[in-house]
Design a protein around this motif. Structure first.
Motif, PDB file in Angstrom:
ATOM      1  N   ARG A   1       5.059   5.524  -6.318  1.00  0.00           N
ATOM      2  CA  ARG A   1       4.131   6.441  -5.664  1.00  0.00           C
ATOM      3  C   ARG A   1       2.988   6.777  -6.623  1.00  0.00           C
ATOM      4  NH1 ARG A   1       8.819   8.824  -6.200  1.00  0.00           N
ATOM      5  NH2 ARG A   1       9.178   8.610  -3.988  1.00  0.00           N
ATOM      6  N   PRO A   2       1.858   7.270  -6.077  1.00  0.00           N
ATOM      7  CA  PRO A   2       0.722   7.599  -6.943  1.00  0.00           C
ATOM      8  C   PRO A   2       1.032   8.786  -7.854  1.00  0.00           C
ATOM      9  CG  PRO A   2       0.087   7.526  -4.619  1.00  0.00           C
ATOM     10  CD  PRO A   2       1.565   7.510  -4.655  1.00  0.00           C
TER      11      PRO A   2
ATOM     12  N   PRO B   1      -4.207   4.379   3.930  1.00  0.00           N
ATOM     13  CA  PRO B   1      -3.264   3.839   2.945  1.00  0.00           C
ATOM     14  C   PRO B   1      -3.987   3.561   1.624  1.00  0.00           C
ATOM     15  CG  PRO B   1      -3.227   2.569   5.001  1.00  0.00           C
ATOM     16  CD  PRO B   1      -4.409   3.476   5.076  1.00  0.00           C
ATOM     17  N   ILE B   2      -3.285   3.794   0.518  1.00  0.00           N
ATOM     18  CA  ILE B   2      -3.886   3.580  -0.803  1.00  0.00           C
ATOM     19  C   ILE B   2      -3.527   2.174  -1.279  1.00  0.00           C
ATOM     20  CG2 ILE B   2      -4.023   4.438  -3.179  1.00  0.00           C
ATOM     21  CD1 ILE B   2      -2.878   7.116  -2.059  1.00  0.00           C
ATOM     22  N   ILE B   3      -4.543   1.406  -1.660  1.00  0.00           N
ATOM     23  CA  ILE B   3      -4.305   0.056  -2.177  1.00  0.00           C
ATOM     24  C   ILE B   3      -4.067   0.118  -3.685  1.00  0.00           C
ATOM     25  CG2 ILE B   3      -5.356  -2.191  -2.592  1.00  0.00           C
ATOM     26  CD1 ILE B   3      -6.833  -1.951   0.014  1.00  0.00           C
TER      27      ILE B   3
ATOM     28  N   GLY C   1      -9.866  18.275  -3.152  1.00  0.00           N
ATOM     29  CA  GLY C   1      -9.340  18.424  -1.792  1.00  0.00           C
ATOM     30  C   GLY C   1     -10.381  18.328  -0.699  1.00  0.00           C
ATOM     31  N   GLN C   2     -11.650  18.160  -1.055  1.00  0.00           N
ATOM     32  CA  GLN C   2     -12.705  18.071  -0.042  1.00  0.00           C
ATOM     33  C   GLN C   2     -13.194  16.624   0.049  1.00  0.00           C
ATOM     34  OE1 GLN C   2     -13.676  20.835   1.690  1.00  0.00           O
ATOM     35  NE2 GLN C   2     -12.280  22.100   0.485  1.00  0.00           N
ATOM     36  N   SER C   3     -13.459  16.175   1.281  1.00  0.00           N
ATOM     37  CA  SER C   3     -13.970  14.811   1.468  1.00  0.00           C
ATOM     38  C   SER C   3     -15.429  14.785   1.039  1.00  0.00           C
ATOM     39  CB  SER C   3     -13.875  14.420   2.939  1.00  0.00           C
ATOM     40  OG  SER C   3     -12.611  14.735   3.457  1.00  0.00           O
TER      41      SER C   3
ATOM     42  N   ASN D   1      -8.095  10.963   2.118  1.00  0.00           N
ATOM     43  CA  ASN D   1      -6.899  11.271   2.912  1.00  0.00           C
ATOM     44  C   ASN D   1      -6.834  10.402   4.162  1.00  0.00           C
ATOM     45  OD1 ASN D   1      -5.890  13.277   1.307  1.00  0.00           O
ATOM     46  ND2 ASN D   1      -6.719  14.975   2.509  1.00  0.00           N
TER      47      ASN D   1
ATOM     48  N   SER E   1     -11.178  11.084   6.994  1.00  0.00           N
ATOM     49  CA  SER E   1     -10.289  11.708   6.012  1.00  0.00           C
ATOM     50  C   SER E   1     -10.171  13.208   6.249  1.00  0.00           C
ATOM     51  CB  SER E   1     -10.806  11.450   4.593  1.00  0.00           C
ATOM     52  OG  SER E   1     -12.003  12.157   4.373  1.00  0.00           O
ATOM     53  N   ALA E   2     -11.153  13.790   6.959  1.00  0.00           N
ATOM     54  CA  ALA E   2     -11.121  15.232   7.209  1.00  0.00           C
ATOM     55  C   ALA E   2     -10.499  15.570   8.561  1.00  0.00           C
ATOM     56  CB  ALA E   2     -12.539  15.794   7.156  1.00  0.00           C
TER      57      ALA E   2
ATOM     58  N   TYR F   1      -9.311  24.554   9.174  1.00  0.00           N
ATOM     59  CA  TYR F   1      -8.106  24.095   9.865  1.00  0.00           C
ATOM     60  C   TYR F   1      -7.303  25.293  10.382  1.00  0.00           C
ATOM     61  CZ  TYR F   1      -8.673  19.488   7.593  1.00  0.00           C
ATOM     62  OH  TYR F   1      -9.126  18.281   7.151  1.00  0.00           O
TER      63      TYR F   1
ATOM     64  N   VAL G   1       0.848  -1.193   0.000  1.00  0.00           N
ATOM     65  CA  VAL G   1       0.000   0.000   0.000  1.00  0.00           C
ATOM     66  C   VAL G   1       0.880   1.238   0.000  1.00  0.00           C
ATOM     67  CG1 VAL G   1      -1.912  -1.101   1.214  1.00  0.00           C
ATOM     68  CG2 VAL G   1      -0.149   0.072   2.526  1.00  0.00           C
ATOM     69  N   TYR G   2       0.284   2.370  -0.337  1.00  0.00           N
ATOM     70  CA  TYR G   2       1.020   3.631  -0.281  1.00  0.00           C
ATOM     71  C   TYR G   2       0.398   4.496   0.804  1.00  0.00           C
ATOM     72  CZ  TYR G   2       3.392   7.877  -1.582  1.00  0.00           C
ATOM     73  OH  TYR G   2       4.168   8.999  -1.550  1.00  0.00           O
TER      74      TYR G   2
ATOM     75  N   GLU H   1      -9.107  12.235  -5.810  1.00  0.00           N
ATOM     76  CA  GLU H   1      -8.041  11.485  -5.124  1.00  0.00           C
ATOM     77  C   GLU H   1      -8.657  10.525  -4.105  1.00  0.00           C
ATOM     78  OE1 GLU H   1      -4.505  14.588  -4.456  1.00  0.00           O
ATOM     79  OE2 GLU H   1      -6.472  15.381  -3.948  1.00  0.00           O
TER      80      GLU H   1
ATOM     81  N   ASP I   1      -7.333   1.382   1.953  1.00  0.00           N
ATOM     82  CA  ASP I   1      -7.371   0.244   2.865  1.00  0.00           C
ATOM     83  C   ASP I   1      -8.196   0.652   4.087  1.00  0.00           C
ATOM     84  OD1 ASP I   1      -6.934  -1.821   4.543  1.00  0.00           O
ATOM     85  OD2 ASP I   1      -4.743  -1.702   4.558  1.00  0.00           O
TER      86      ASP I   1
ATOM     87  N   PHE J   1      -2.493   4.521  -9.033  1.00  0.00           N
ATOM     88  CA  PHE J   1      -1.416   3.860  -8.286  1.00  0.00           C
ATOM     89  C   PHE J   1      -1.549   2.364  -8.485  1.00  0.00           C
ATOM     90  CE2 PHE J   1      -0.057   1.809  -4.214  1.00  0.00           C
ATOM     91  CZ  PHE J   1       1.307   2.001  -4.398  1.00  0.00           C
TER      92      PHE J   1
END
Ligand code: SF4
Ligand code: FES
Lengths: 132, 246
Positions: B20-21, B99-101, B72-74, B96, B159-160, A26, A10-11, B93, B107, B13
């Motif tokens: 990397r993606p 982990p990206i599978i 950039g917004q969930s 956030n 993610s936020a 934020y 995973v990344y 994307e 994940d 990815f």
């Protein structure tokens, strides 16, 4: 950063140090958290003054000057902002029921704001009274 | 007249090839004002690039599987209309803080583990026999937890949440809101079993009330409120005499 997770590769993206600039929400959160800092410094200075006042008038040199006034105004602004945000959030935190119904949050927030104004007014009056 | 188009920049990815993606751009027809980002991804997968991976199911904001970062917004990609972004390109994307599978697939193992840890089911000391009829609740009793039961496990709140992003040990918004949902259910008697997880340093006390979880929640669950109220409740259980009672 790529890493193994179970049988899968995973990344994992890490949060950049600038994460708090991603969204206005934020940013204001970080301002809210840091707003306690100038207030804490100002109070430490005040404690230092009280300590030196204990040695009598000879050892007492109150802070003054343009720099201190500017810093005090900044500390005042931040402490007002901190108190305002803290009291506003109390509406979400305090929860109770009156006759089986959830009490709305706005009277809770307003009651605290009013109490805050009354206590502040009393302290200002007390300081003025002692100084005269 | 030339056909109206929109550009989708999607994260790609491949764990077997990529270190990397990276982003890949797709220009697709924007034929219908009711198109959402998920429709655009489906168009790409069907007509342009069948290797693009992402999760979805219901297409109507119910299953919670299509959460992504959109500009950039969930957001749920099935609820993000292209018309709100056109003519600018849309950056899509994976969520956030996870982990990206592959491509837009994250994940969710950690989230599942956290959900399970708060025991999101009704716990009884003694089971009520099925034959004894329904376990009735008044409207007021249902109102006590209804809001927190609306969660669709979409993970947008995670993610936020910068706190979760900085410390993956944090139990997180949805899990704590769900714990509150069960703790406030008049049929449940499991508050004491959930307390060690909720009142823990990695539970409610890790939260510093950024509040963005409630902003992005598509179901109005308000997990930030659930966490702050749980802070007050767990503290009162500790300081009020006999507060730790069941
Ligand atoms: S609390 Fe809201 S944002 Fe979080 S998982 Fe549930 S529905 Fe999604
Ligand atoms: S596809 Fe089910 S919530 Fe979006």
């Amino acid at each position: 950063m790529a890493e193994e997770s179970g049988n899968t590769r995973v990344y994992r993206k890490t949060m950049p140090p600038s994460w708090w600039t991603r969204k206005a929400h934020y940013f204001w959160y970080v301002v809210r958290e840091f707003s306690a800092l100038p207030l804490a410094i100002w109070l430490l200075l005040l404690l230092g003054e009280i300590r030196s006042a204990a040695n009598g008038p000879a050892g007492y040199h109150p802070l003054g000057g343009t720099g201190f006034v500017i810093f005090s105004v900044i500390a005042l602004f931040f402490s007002l902002y901190h108190s305002y945000t803290f009291l506003s959030l109390s509406g979400a935190i305090i929860h109770f029921k009156v006759i089986d119904r959830q009490f709305p949050s706005w009277p809770i927030v307003w009651a605290q704001m009013i109490m805050w104004a009354i206590v502040s007014a009393f302290i200002i009056w007390a300081l003025w009274w002692f100084s005269t | 007249m030339a056909e109206k188009t929109i550009t989708i920049q999607a994260t790609r990815f491949d764990p077997d090839k990529d270190a990397r993606p990276h982003l890949q751009s797709y220009e697709i027809p924007f034929i219908d004002e009711s198109m959402v980002v998920l429709d655009a991804l489906n168009y790409i997968k069907t007509h342009v690039d069948g290797s693009l991976s992402y999760r979805w199911s219901c297409r109507m904001g119910i299953c919670g599987s299509c959460g992504m970062m959109i500009n950039g917004q969930s957001k749920l990609s099935c609820s993000a209309f292209l018309r709100d972004y056109w003519p600018k390109p849309i950056l899509v994307e994976p969520l956030n803080n996870f982990p990206i599978i592959r491509d837009l697939v994250i994940d969710m193992e950690d989230f599942m583990h956290k959900l399970k840890s708060i025991k999101p089911w009704i716990i009884r000391k003694t089971e009520i026999p099925l034959g004894s009829g329904e376990h009735r609740q008044t409207n007021a009793q249902i109102d006590d937890f209804r809001q927190f039961s609306e969660c669709i496990n979409c993970m947008l709140c995670y993610s936020a949440c910068p706190v979760y992003g900085l410390n993956n040990e944090f139990r997180g918004p949805a899990a704590i809101a769900l714990a509150r949902r069960y703790n406030h259910d008049s049929r449940d008697e499991g508050t004491k079993e959930r307390l060690p997880v909720i009142a823990d340093a990695e539970g409610v006390w890790e939260c510093s009330f950024v509040g963005e979880c409630s902003v992005v929640c598509p179901k109005g669950v308000d997990p930030a409120k659930a966490i702050q109220q749980s802070k007050l409740d767990t503290s009162l259980r500790f300081v009020v005499p006999f507060g730790n009672r069941e």
